[in-house]
Design a protein around this motif. Structure first.
Motif, mmCIF file in Angstrom:
data_model
loop_
_atom_site.group_PDB
_atom_site.id
_atom_site.type_symbol
_atom_site.label_atom_id
_atom_site.label_comp_id
_atom_site.label_asym_id
_atom_site.label_seq_id
_atom_site.Cartn_x
_atom_site.Cartn_y
_atom_site.Cartn_z
ATOM 1 N N ALA A 68 0.812 -1.207 0.000
ATOM 2 C CA ALA A 68 0.000 0.000 0.000
ATOM 3 C C ALA A 68 0.848 1.261 0.000
ATOM 4 C CB ALA A 68 -0.925 0.006 1.213
ATOM 5 N N LEU A 69 2.130 1.140 0.401
ATOM 6 C CA LEU A 69 3.006 2.308 0.493
ATOM 7 C C LEU A 69 3.944 2.460 -0.711
ATOM 8 C CD1 LEU A 69 4.030 2.142 4.283
ATOM 9 C CD2 LEU A 69 2.211 3.492 3.217
ATOM 10 N N ILE A 70 3.898 1.503 -1.635
ATOM 11 C CA ILE A 70 4.801 1.562 -2.779
ATOM 12 C C ILE A 70 4.499 2.778 -3.663
ATOM 13 C CG2 ILE A 70 5.451 0.397 -4.927
ATOM 14 C CD1 ILE A 70 5.374 -2.233 -3.413
ATOM 15 N N ALA A 71 3.212 3.082 -3.844
ATOM 16 C CA ALA A 71 2.848 4.278 -4.616
ATOM 17 C C ALA A 71 3.378 5.534 -3.948
ATOM 18 C CB ALA A 71 1.337 4.360 -4.780
ATOM 19 N N GLU A 72 3.359 5.550 -2.618
ATOM 20 C CA GLU A 72 3.898 6.688 -1.876
ATOM 21 C C GLU A 72 5.404 6.793 -2.058
ATOM 22 O OE1 GLU A 72 4.123 8.156 2.783
ATOM 23 O OE2 GLU A 72 2.451 6.891 2.131
ATOM 24 N N LEU A 73 6.098 5.647 -2.059
ATOM 25 C CA LEU A 73 7.541 5.638 -2.302
ATOM 26 C C LEU A 73 7.842 6.210 -3.682
ATOM 27 C CD1 LEU A 73 10.473 4.811 -1.694
ATOM 28 C CD2 LEU A 73 9.905 2.498 -2.505
ATOM 29 N N SER A 74 7.043 5.836 -4.670
ATOM 30 C CA SER A 74 7.223 6.361 -6.018
ATOM 31 C C SER A 74 7.107 7.879 -6.036
ATOM 32 C CB SER A 74 6.173 5.740 -6.958
ATOM 33 O OG SER A 74 6.248 6.300 -8.242
ATOM 34 N N GLN A 75 6.147 8.418 -5.314
ATOM 35 C CA GLN A 75 5.971 9.872 -5.247
ATOM 36 C C GLN A 75 7.173 10.548 -4.593
ATOM 37 O OE1 GLN A 75 2.246 10.360 -3.183
ATOM 38 N NE2 GLN A 75 1.019 9.771 -4.945
ATOM 39 N N HIS A 76 7.692 9.931 -3.521
ATOM 40 C CA HIS A 76 8.857 10.502 -2.840
ATOM 41 C C HIS A 76 10.075 10.518 -3.761
ATOM 42 C CE1 HIS A 76 6.696 10.839 0.821
ATOM 43 N NE2 HIS A 76 6.727 9.567 1.149
ATOM 44 N N LEU A 77 10.264 9.439 -4.522
ATOM 45 C CA LEU A 77 11.395 9.376 -5.449
ATOM 46 C C LEU A 77 11.275 10.446 -6.529
ATOM 47 C CD1 LEU A 77 11.913 5.527 -5.911
ATOM 48 C CD2 LEU A 77 13.538 7.137 -4.918
ATOM 49 N N ARG A 78 10.079 10.633 -7.038
ATOM 50 C CA ARG A 78 9.891 11.653 -8.068
ATOM 51 C C ARG A 78 10.148 13.049 -7.514
ATOM 52 N NH1 ARG A 78 8.169 9.719 -12.694
ATOM 53 N NH2 ARG A 78 7.027 7.732 -12.785
ATOM 54 N N LEU A 79 9.735 13.274 -6.275
ATOM 55 C CA LEU A 79 9.961 14.576 -5.651
ATOM 56 C C LEU A 79 11.450 14.823 -5.446
ATOM 57 C CD1 LEU A 79 8.723 17.100 -4.413
ATOM 58 C CD2 LEU A 79 8.517 15.880 -2.240
ATOM 59 N N LEU A 80 12.169 13.821 -4.953
ATOM 60 C CA LEU A 80 13.611 13.957 -4.766
ATOM 61 C C LEU A 80 14.315 14.156 -6.108
ATOM 62 C CD1 LEU A 80 14.234 11.214 -2.058
ATOM 63 C CD2 LEU A 80 14.558 13.679 -1.753
ATOM 64 N N HIS A 81 13.859 13.430 -7.108
ATOM 65 C CA HIS A 81 14.434 13.542 -8.449
ATOM 66 C C HIS A 81 14.291 14.967 -8.968
ATOM 67 C CE1 HIS A 81 13.936 13.066 -12.958
ATOM 68 N NE2 HIS A 81 15.136 12.562 -12.768
ATOM 69 N N ARG A 82 13.130 15.554 -8.745
ATOM 70 C CA ARG A 82 12.879 16.914 -9.228
ATOM 71 C C ARG A 82 13.608 17.960 -8.378
ATOM 72 N NH1 ARG A 82 7.755 17.018 -8.589
ATOM 73 N NH2 ARG A 82 7.605 18.328 -6.758
ATOM 74 N N GLU A 83 13.509 17.846 -7.060
ATOM 75 C CA GLU A 83 14.069 18.865 -6.177
ATOM 76 C C GLU A 83 15.599 18.822 -6.130
ATOM 77 O OE1 GLU A 83 12.400 21.290 -4.617
ATOM 78 O OE2 GLU A 83 10.547 20.586 -5.565
ATOM 79 N N GLU A 84 16.169 17.623 -6.167
ATOM 80 C CA GLU A 84 17.620 17.471 -6.035
ATOM 81 C C GLU A 84 18.332 17.350 -7.382
ATOM 82 O OE1 GLU A 84 19.623 17.066 -2.915
ATOM 83 O OE2 GLU A 84 17.854 18.215 -2.321
ATOM 84 N N ARG A 85 17.552 17.202 -8.467
ATOM 85 C CA ARG A 85 18.126 17.073 -9.814
ATOM 86 C C ARG A 85 19.163 15.950 -9.871
ATOM 87 N NH1 ARG A 85 18.824 23.450 -11.672
ATOM 88 N NH2 ARG A 85 16.630 24.019 -11.339
ATOM 89 N N VAL A 86 18.786 14.825 -9.316
ATOM 90 C CA VAL A 86 19.682 13.676 -9.234
ATOM 91 C C VAL A 86 19.233 12.606 -10.217
ATOM 92 C CG1 VAL A 86 18.331 12.553 -7.414
ATOM 93 C CG2 VAL A 86 20.775 12.062 -7.600
ATOM 94 N N SER A 87 20.179 11.827 -10.721
ATOM 95 C CA SER A 87 19.854 10.672 -11.561
ATOM 96 C C SER A 87 19.697 9.446 -10.661
ATOM 97 C CB SER A 87 20.965 10.424 -12.584
ATOM 98 O OG SER A 87 21.114 11.525 -13.453
ATOM 99 N N PHE A 88 18.788 8.564 -11.025
ATOM 100 C CA PHE A 88 18.568 7.332 -10.269
ATOM 101 C C PHE A 88 18.814 6.118 -11.152
ATOM 102 C CE2 PHE A 88 15.678 9.947 -7.519
ATOM 103 C CZ PHE A 88 16.303 9.681 -6.319
#
Length: 246
Positions: free
Chosen positions: A179-199
């Motif tokens: 149930a929290l995997i979708a939330e993890l996806s959102q957190h990763l996208r936010l970090l990707h955008r805010e930190e401009r990091v490659s994953f």
């Protein structure tokens, strides 16, 4: 797209077993790359070689144009490449904030990081990152008291704390409540955008990685079987036969 991380002809052997066979792999600036394949295909071994946890037997690895093939793990981290592991690695007796502050010194003296009083900027960055992934309210709690999914998020924040250019995630959804995997996806996208990091995301949860990645690389028996946009890889018959199934 500029290649931020570039591996050419990476080969790794365990005795007579060839775990990686002349693998070429790259990550562009701001790109999210999914790395998938059957168990034993070489995914975690490639991550270990890229992060200098294991030295490649052949090939070359460059980060921002600089050769890191023979560098130490701490040097590679200092140059901008960090990672997480299949099992979340946090210090259970330390608080959430202490874990994050300790991780800023992984590139320096990890055994003594907490002996140096954290500067205000470090505390502010730790608080900001914890807030981004929803752990701000647990900053003073012992890390060992967190759920498996929360420890995954904490480990992600620890990898982000030094300000890396590339973060590699090994089984990011392992131990996370579905149930929290979708939330993890959102957190990763936010970090990707805010930190401009490659994953780079190594993942068995196909739905998760295909939903996150800009490009998918498929390993099979230590070689690159296919790579391309998620839709293209998903419809590749060789990938279906080797990994995805009918």
């Amino acid at each position: 797209m500029t290649a931020l991380l570039m591996a050419e002809g990476v080969t790794c052997r365990f005795g007579g077993l060839v775990a990686l066979d002349a693998v070429d792999f790259h990550v562009g600036e701001g790109e999210i790359v999914g790395l998938i394949g059957p168990n034993g295909s070489g995914k975690s071994t490639l991550l270990s070689c890229l992060s200098a946890g294991r030295r490649a037997d052949a090939g070359r690895i460059r980060l921002s144009g600089r050769d890191i093939t023979r560098r130490r793990p701490s040097t590679v981290a200092r140059m901008g490449l960090t990672r997480t592991f299949q099992d979340a690695r946090v210090f259970g007796e330390l608080t959430v904030t202490e874990n994050v502050l300790l991780s800023r010194d992984w590139t320096r003296l990890p055994s003594f990081g907490l002996l140096r009083p954290p500067e205000r900027a470090a505390r502010e960055r730790a608080a900001m990152l914890l807030d981004l992934v929803g752990l701000g309210g647990l900053a003073g709690e012992k890390a060992g008291s967190l759920s498996g999914g929360q420890q995954r998020l904490l480990e992600l924040v620890m990898a982000m704390m030094p300000g890396p250019k590339v973060v590699m995630l090994d089984e990011a959804t392992s131990g996370v409540n579905p149930a929290l995997i979708a939330e993890l996806s959102q957190h990763l996208r936010l970090l990707h955008r805010e930190e401009r990091v490659s994953f780079v995301i190594v993942e068995h949860n196909v739905g998760f990685v295909f939903g996150m990645a800009d490009r998918i690389v498929v390993l099979q028996q230590g070689r690159v079987l296919a790579e391309g946009p998620p839709a293209e890889v998903k419809s590749n018959q060789e990938v279906i036969d080797a990994y995805l199934g009918a």
